[in-house]
Design a protein around this motif. Sequence first.
Motif, PDB file in Angstrom:
ATOM      1  N   GLN A   1       0.830  -1.203   0.000  1.00 42.81           N
ATOM      2  CA  GLN A   1       0.000   0.000   0.000  1.00 42.81           C
ATOM      3  C   GLN A   1       0.864   1.251   0.000  1.00 42.81           C
ATOM      4  O   GLN A   1       0.521   2.258  -0.633  1.00 42.81           O
ATOM      5  CB  GLN A   1      -0.937   0.002   1.206  1.00 42.81           C
TER       6      GLN A   1
ATOM      7  N   ASP B   1       0.691   4.192  -2.787  1.00 43.65           N
ATOM      8  CA  ASP B   1       0.538   5.603  -2.419  1.00 43.65           C
ATOM      9  C   ASP B   1       1.681   6.440  -2.981  1.00 43.65           C
ATOM     10  O   ASP B   1       1.465   7.591  -3.404  1.00 43.65           O
ATOM     11  CB  ASP B   1       0.482   5.745  -0.902  1.00 43.65           C
TER      12      ASP B   1
ATOM     13  N   GLN C   1      -4.939  -7.528  -3.755  1.00 45.96           N
ATOM     14  CA  GLN C   1      -5.485  -6.671  -2.693  1.00 45.96           C
ATOM     15  C   GLN C   1      -6.949  -6.994  -2.415  1.00 45.96           C
ATOM     16  O   GLN C   1      -7.383  -7.002  -1.267  1.00 45.96           O
ATOM     17  CB  GLN C   1      -5.343  -5.195  -3.086  1.00 45.96           C
TER      18      GLN C   1
END
Length: 342
Positions: free
Chosen positions: A147, A151, A285
């Motif tokens: 993650q 980002d 995910q």
Amino acid sequence: MSKITKVRYFTKDKLKKVNPDNFKLYEKYLKSNIQKNRDVKDTTYKVYQNYFNQFLVYLMEECDNINLYDNDFLDDAVDIMEGFISFCQETLGNNKKVINTKLSVISSFYNWSEKRQFIDKHPFANKLERMKGANEESIITSHYLTQDEIDMISKGLLEDKKYDIQDRLIWNIMIQSCNRVGAISKLTLSALDLEGMLFEDIREKRGYKVEVIFEEDTKQLIEEWLEMRKEMDNSEVDALFITKFNGEYRQMVKETIQWRIKRFGEIIGIDDFRSHSIRKTALNQIYETTGDLALAAEMGNHKSVETTRQSYIKPASKADVRKKIAKLKEEKAKKKLDETNT
């Protein structure tokens, strides 16, 4: 002690289901080559034929038995071949040397087909990176992004001036929709349902029509892109992603999108970043968040959950397994304590 059972993947039953036209095409090629080198008819060419049959079984199972000369195959050959490489590596456990040979066998068939003018051009010539280090296990590297890395890319695409709004759209739509790059390259304004936040009836590989969804932040980005396009002389171009060539706007080709995606990897220090890594990350995910393999398979447009499990779900490490076991023990102990207190 029980005996170890060796399971054959390429069974006679599977070979019987292969498109007979594909067998005929390869046999024609094989006869042509054997005439030039009969000494290896029962040795080298037997191995090559076996490898090619494995490819035909893969096409039967994963690509609806598509004909080797079908336009859908020729258009999506790179995606299909990369899928076959992943299958050889992850399902069959082949090493680089074996997979290199299989690719050469398939490529030789298409070289011959082009010379005989059965097709206009070799469909994946110079489009697949040749693998180096025959003793290494990794072929086409697939990255499961964390993650934090997701980002970082999102932030980098926004802040670094070398990336533009189309880069941000490509990234957002791919990570949110889980679609293949082939579908992303075919997105059109006429297929856009902005309020529903999706593109309808987008032709993916083998002619399938799929939906390509996106989220609210991407909806806003598309609205911004549509406003920008009003100031550009591209009113007749229906494609979402466009490039300017010789003073005229036209649809951005898949290779250009792939090149843009490769540059995304620079943000997180990955030199060989590719579209397949985004797709694998997104599907993995979904599975890790929901625990629902069927949902991940549905998002990936996979007919079988096994395809999703084998090629798109990150294998758990021993440390991950240990954490899960510890968590289960903790939950069990807590439940027992609650029952005792009750």
